[in-house]
Structure formats: structure tokens, C-alpha cells
Design an enzyme around this catalytic site. Structure first.
Site, PDB file in Angstrom:
ATOM      1  N   GLU A 234      28.157  -4.938 -49.774  1.00 63.39           N
ATOM      2  CA  GLU A 234      28.605  -3.737 -49.090  1.00 63.39           C
ATOM      3  C   GLU A 234      30.029  -3.419 -49.525  1.00 63.39           C
ATOM      4  O   GLU A 234      30.796  -4.311 -49.917  1.00 63.39           O
ATOM      5  CB  GLU A 234      28.560  -3.923 -47.565  1.00 63.39           C
ATOM      6  CG  GLU A 234      27.189  -4.280 -47.016  1.00 63.39           C
ATOM      7  CD  GLU A 234      26.201  -3.133 -47.094  1.00 63.39           C
ATOM      8  OE1 GLU A 234      26.641  -2.003 -47.397  1.00 63.39           O
ATOM      9  OE2 GLU A 234      24.999  -3.354 -46.890  1.00 63.39           O
ATOM     10  N   ASP A 259       7.633   5.558 -45.029  1.00 61.16           N
ATOM     11  CA  ASP A 259       8.670   5.308 -44.025  1.00 61.16           C
ATOM     12  C   ASP A 259      10.001   5.892 -44.476  1.00 61.16           C
ATOM     13  O   ASP A 259      10.790   6.361 -43.646  1.00 61.16           O
ATOM     14  CB  ASP A 259       8.824   3.802 -43.778  1.00 61.16           C
ATOM     15  CG  ASP A 259       9.802   3.502 -42.654  1.00 61.16           C
ATOM     16  OD1 ASP A 259       9.562   3.941 -41.510  1.00 61.16           O
ATOM     17  OD2 ASP A 259      10.836   2.856 -42.928  1.00 61.16           O
TER      18      ASP A 259
END
Length: 316
Positions: A234, A259
Site C-alpha cells: 500500500e 462482483d
């Protein structure tokens, strides 16, 4: 005679529409004429003035009458040529004083001006973020080094042998979802390619079974399905950091792609992206702005794949 020749060369160089002006400047430099520094400084100042004129013209264009004959592309073309020459002429007559400052510093003619050769390194704006830049480079080097040695995370593995296999397998699902939600099938596949390295780094469960999660969608508190907890990279203020995160796990690729479409179109934060699905560039930019990924270059990476010869060869 040599001074006269150099003077003529510099005078001709002041015409910004003279395509040979750069060569004339080089010839003047080769002659050893010190006045060429003044000319170069004036042309630099002219560029600065030209940028200001261009900004003002843009503001004026925003309020201009579109039907006016003075607002045509042809008029703007010659207007811009005039502004370029105007900027050069203004600076040649004294200008704003920027050229004089450049000459004094670069020419080292006055003790009150610090020579250009000894200007401190933090005059470079990049060095103001030196710690951040070093941290990013070190993290990237670590990641690249591990990949070059074939070292992979225990929770990630390949699902596809080749990018061609990756695209051919995903294409029917992506087209189905694109038609259902009004999205771009190629943009969907390009994003999946960025997230998984063309299917080479797909999240797997602890038992080694694929999660089929091709879009890096995390499992939040509202997710009731299976999860896979893995290490992820991240970005915090532009600095990559290794963290553990829970991701959604699906029974099939078709379920995963469906999805994704449902996730994007039902989340309020991605409403701006949904409104721009017809334009892949705007769509991916809005995804990044909404915080889909922390990578500051996320949108540009997707578009690089989107326009790549590899993907366009498979999905024209």
C-alpha cells in the site's frame, strides 16, 4: 567584422518563427561572443512571457462567443504566432528584468550574485522530498529484486500461462459485465491485468486454491463470503508500505468479474467513475480519485495496458 556577424546572427535568432534560429545561436556561441548569454536569457524570459500570454488567452477563450468569426481555429493559430513574436520583442526591449538576473548569475559578473556553479543542491525541488524519494526507490528495488529471483508471496500464484490465455479466458465474462452495467470490457481486463500482472500473481487461499480475485477487492465488514488474508503493498503519502489485508474470495472467475461490476456500480464513492464508463481514461482517473487504489500511478498504469499492443492485438 566577426562582432558584426555575431550581431546579425543574434538578431535573426530573435525571430521565433525562424527555424534556423537555434543553429544561429550555436554559431554565435562557437564564435566566443559573450553577448550570446544575454540573448539566451532574453529568449528564456520570452518563453516565460509567452506562457503568461497563453494563460490569459485561455481565460479569454472561455468567455468568447463560439459563433464569432474571431474565435475560429485559423484566427487562433495566427494569434498564437503573434503572441510568440510579441513575447520575444517585449523581452528584447528590457522586459521584466528576468533576463538581467539570469545574466548576472550565470555570467558571474557581480560578487553580489552567487555563481551558478556553486548553487546549493536543495535548489532542486526534488531534494525537498529526498527522504520520500529514497524510501520509494528502496522499496521498489526490494520488490524488483525479489521478483527477479523468482520469490513470490506464499499467498499469490499464477492462474494463467500467458497473457493471451488471460485475455481469452476473461473476455466473455468482461463483455457480459460490460453490457450489463454499461462498462468498457477492455478497461475491465486492463485493470485486472494491472492488479494481477496478467494473471501471474492472483491471490490464493491458505489451502492453495485460487480466490479468483482479479481486481484486488478487499473484504470489508459487509462481505459475507470467503476471505484470503495476504501481504499487500500500500502507498502512504507516496511511500510503499507492506501490510496485511483481507481480500474477497470467489468460487469462479465469472463470479469475480460479476462482483466487480456490482461493486463499482453500487458504491456511492465510485458514482463519478460510473458516469464516465464510456471514456476509459476518465473512468480510470475517477476510480483513482475515489480511492480505489493507493498507488499514485494506478490510473496511468491501467491506461498503459489499455493502449498496449498486447491487449489491442487481442481486443481491437
Amino acid at each position: 567584422m566577426e562582432a558584426f556577424s555575431s550581431k546579425n546572427q543574434l538578431d535573426m535568432a530573435r525571430n521565433v518563427h525562424d527555424l534556423g534560429s537555434i543553429n544561429k545561436m550555436r554559431e554565435a556561441i562557437a564564435s566566443g561572443d559573450e553577448s550570446v548569454l544575454q540573448e539566451a536569457a532574453e529568449q528564456f524570459e520570452a518563453i516565460f512571457v509567452q506562457m503568461m500570454l497563453k494563460s490569459m488567452r485561455k481565460a479569454q477563450d472561455a468567455l468568447a462567443d463560439e459563433d464569432s468569426p474571431f474565435n475560429s481555429q485559423q484566427v487562433k493559430f495566427y494569434r498564437d504566432m503573434h503572441d510568440q513574436q510579441l513575447a520575444t520583442d517585449l523581452t528584447a526591449g528590457g522586459g521584466m528584468g528576468l533576463a538581467d538576473i539570469i545574466v548576472k548569475q550565470m555570467g558571474q559578473s557581480e560578487d553580489s550574485y552567487l555563481p551558478a556553479s556553486v548553487i546549493r543542491s536543495d535548489g532542486n525541488l526534488n531534494s525537498l522530498n529526498r527522504d520520500r524519494v529514497v524510501a520509494v526507490e528502496q522499496a521498489q528495488e526490494t520488490v524488483l529484486a525479489s521478483e527477479s529471483k523468482g520469490v513470490k508471496s506464499a499467498a499469490k500464484d499464477s492462474m494463467f500461462d500467458t497473457p493471451e490465455d488471460f485475455v481469452e479466458t476473461l473476455r466473455p465474462y468482461a463483455e457480459q459485465v460490460a453490457e450489463k452495467y454499461g462498462m468498457d470490457a477492455k478497461a475491465i481486463i486492463a485493470q485486472a491485468a494491472v492488479e494481477t500482472g496478467w494473471g501471474k500473481f492472483v491471490i490464493h487461499n491458505a489451502d492453495g486454491e485460487s480466490s479468483h480475485n482479479l481486481f484486488g477487492i478487499k473484504a470489508n465488514s459487509k462481505w459475507e463470503g470467503e476471505q484470503a488474508v495476504v501481504d499487500t503493498l500500500e502507498f502512504n503519502s507516496g511511500i510503499p508500505q507492506k501490510q496485511k489485508a483481507a481480500f474477497r474470495s470467489y468460487a469462479s472467475l465469472e463470479e469475480a468479474v460479476n462482483d466487480y461490476g456490482r461493486f463499482i456500480t453500487t458504491q456511492p464513492r465510485y458514482q463519478q467513475a460510473v458516469e464516465r464508463t464510456s471514456d476509459a481514461h476518465s473512468y480510470t482517473r475517477e476510480l483513482q480519485s475515489a480511492g480505489y487504489a493507493t498507488d499514485p500511478n494506478y490510473a496511468s498504469k491501467i491506461m498503459a495496458v489499455y493502449h498496449s499492443d498486447r491487449l489491442n492485438g487481442l481486443m481491437p
